[in-house]
Design a protein around this motif. Structure first.
Motif, PDB file in Angstrom:
ATOM      1  N   LEU A   1       5.675   5.431  -1.898  1.00 35.55           N
ATOM      2  CA  LEU A   1       5.861   5.381  -2.822  1.00 35.55           C
ATOM      3  C   LEU A   1       5.445   3.605  -3.507  1.00 35.55           C
ATOM      4  N   GLN A   2       5.776   2.632  -1.442  1.00 35.16           N
ATOM      5  CA  GLN A   2       4.958   0.912  -2.267  1.00 35.16           C
ATOM      6  C   GLN A   2       3.237   0.727  -2.220  1.00 35.16           C
ATOM      7  N   ASN A   3       3.134   2.010  -2.296  1.00 33.55           N
ATOM      8  CA  ASN A   3       1.271   1.810  -1.183  1.00 33.55           C
ATOM      9  C   ASN A   3       1.178   2.471  -2.399  1.00 33.55           C
ATOM     10  N   LEU A   4       1.859   3.420  -2.942  1.00 37.78           N
ATOM     11  CA  LEU A   4       1.578   4.237  -5.191  1.00 37.78           C
ATOM     12  C   LEU A   4       1.061   3.044  -6.167  1.00 37.78           C
ATOM     13  N   ALA A   5       2.422   2.595  -5.507  1.00 37.61           N
ATOM     14  CA  ALA A   5       2.664   1.172  -6.934  1.00 37.61           C
ATOM     15  C   ALA A   5       1.302   0.166  -6.799  1.00 37.61           C
ATOM     16  N   LYS A   6       0.926   0.051  -5.598  1.00 37.15           N
ATOM     17  CA  LYS A   6       0.022  -1.210  -4.939  1.00 37.15           C
ATOM     18  C   LYS A   6      -1.302  -0.494  -6.025  1.00 37.15           C
ATOM     19  N   ARG A   7      -1.184   0.860  -5.819  1.00 40.45           N
ATOM     20  CA  ARG A   7      -2.543   1.712  -5.991  1.00 40.45           C
ATOM     21  C   ARG A   7      -2.686   1.769  -8.013  1.00 40.45           C
ATOM     22  N   LEU A   8      -1.590   1.946  -8.259  1.00 40.22           N
ATOM     23  CA  LEU A   8      -1.908   1.842  -9.070  1.00 40.22           C
ATOM     24  C   LEU A   8      -1.682   1.387 -10.171  1.00 40.22           C
ATOM     25  N   ALA A   9      -0.997   0.181  -9.775  1.00 40.83           N
ATOM     26  CA  ALA A   9      -0.877  -1.448 -10.550  1.00 40.83           C
ATOM     27  C   ALA A   9      -2.120  -1.670 -10.532  1.00 40.83           C
ATOM     28  N   GLU A  10      -2.888  -1.903  -9.765  1.00 34.59           N
ATOM     29  CA  GLU A  10      -4.766  -1.535  -9.593  1.00 34.59           C
ATOM     30  C   GLU A  10      -5.664  -1.155 -10.873  1.00 34.59           C
ATOM     31  N   ARG A  11      -5.314   0.483 -10.610  1.00 25.78           N
ATOM     32  CA  ARG A  11      -6.010   0.779 -11.726  1.00 25.78           C
ATOM     33  C   ARG A  11      -5.199   0.371 -13.177  1.00 25.78           C
ATOM     34  N   ALA A  12      -3.555   0.896 -13.475  1.00 26.04           N
ATOM     35  CA  ALA A  12      -3.734  -0.146 -14.924  1.00 26.04           C
ATOM     36  C   ALA A  12      -4.231  -1.367 -14.930  1.00 26.04           C
ATOM     37  N   ILE A  13      -4.374  -2.723 -13.707  1.00 26.71           N
ATOM     38  CA  ILE A  13      -5.253  -3.646 -14.595  1.00 26.71           C
ATOM     39  C   ILE A  13      -6.201  -3.388 -14.796  1.00 26.71           C
ATOM     40  N   ARG A  14      -7.381  -2.960 -13.525  1.00 25.84           N
ATOM     41  CA  ARG A  14      -9.157  -2.038 -13.968  1.00 25.84           C
ATOM     42  C   ARG A  14      -9.155  -1.853 -15.368  1.00 25.84           C
TER      43      ARG A  14
END
Length: 204
Positions: A145-158
Motif C-alpha cells: 500500500l505504501q508503494n501504491l500510494a507513492k506511485r499513484l501520487a506521482e500519477r496525480a501530479i503528472r
C-alpha cells in the motif's frame, strides 16, 4: 458451572452465596437482581433477595474459539497466537491453507476480522479492537500500500488529476494517508460510505 441463582436476606448476601458456589470473585461476574427481597416486620412478610450471577466471558478465549470454528468450517484449520494489549486483541493465524483465510487482497481476512470484533463485543462492557493477521500478511500488505500510494501520487501530479483508489477498510486507508502526509504536492481524503469508502489523491 457458568451461572447460579442464589438467595439471601440481602442482595449482597445472595451475591456472596452465588460467588461461593461459582468459586469466583465479584469482578469476574455479571449480576442480575431478580428480586430485591423484603425485610418484613417482626419476622412477618419477609421475602429473600434473589440474584442470578453469571461468569463473564473471557474475550480472548471467546474470539479464539470463534476463529477456530470458522477456519475449521472453511476447511482451513489454523493455530492461533493471541496477545491482549490493553483493549486490543492481536491474533496471528498459522496454517497449511492460510491463503484461503486471507483471500484476494486480504478481503476474507478483513471480513473475518470484522466478524471477530462483532463477536467479542456483543456481550462485553468494554469495547475491544481485534487485529487479525495471517503469517505476516499485514506487514506485506502495508509495504504494498505504501508503494501504491507513492506511485499513484506521482500519477496525480503528472496528469494534474485526482486519483481514486479501490475501497479499503479504515486501517488500510490510514496507511495511504500516512504514506503521503509529508508530500507537499498532493493531498489525500476519504470519500464514499462503507464498505465502498476509498482514498482520493489530489494534486496541489
Amino acid at each position: 458451572m457458568k451461572q447460579w441463582t442464589a438467595t439471601g436476606t440481602t442482595i449482597d448476601e445472595a451475591i456472596e452465596s452465588a460467588l461461593e458456589q461459582l468459586q469466583t470473585s465479584r469482578d469476574q461476574v455479571n449480576v442480575e437482581i431478580v428480586d430485591e427481597g423484603k425485610k418484613g416486620f417482626l419476622g412477618f412478610g419477609t421475602k429473600p433477595a434473589i440474584v442470578k450471577v453469571s461468569i463473564k466471558k473471557n474475550p480472548v478465549q471467546d474470539v479464539e474459539t470463534f476463529i477456530y470454528e470458522v477456519a475449521e468450517q472453511m476447511g482451513a484449520p489454523v493455530q492461533v497466537k493471541t496477545e491482549l494489549r490493553q483493549r486490543e486483541i492481536h491474533m496471528e493465524l498459522v496454517g497449511e491453507k492460510i491463503a484461503m483465510l486471507i483471500g484476494k487482497r486480504g478481503q476474507t481476512l478483513n471480513s473475518l476480522q470484522y466478524l471477530a470484533q462483532l463477536r467479542v463485543n456483543r456481550e462485553s462492557d468494554v469495547f475491544y479492537t481485534v487485529m487479525l493477521d495471517a503469517e505476516g500478511y499485514r506487514s506485506r500488505r502495508k509495504d504494498t500500500l505504501q508503494n501504491l500510494a507513492k506511485r499513484l501520487a506521482e500519477r496525480a501530479i503528472r496528469t494534474n488529476q485526482e486519483v481514486k483508489l479501490e475501497p479499503m477498510p479504515s486501517y488500510e486507508r490510514k496507511i495511504i494517508h500516512s504514506a503521503l502526509q509529508n508530500n507537499e504536492n498532493v493531498e489525500t481524503d476519504s470519500a464514499g460510505k462503507d464498505p465502498r469508502r476509498h482514498v482520493v489523491i489530489r494534486p496541489q
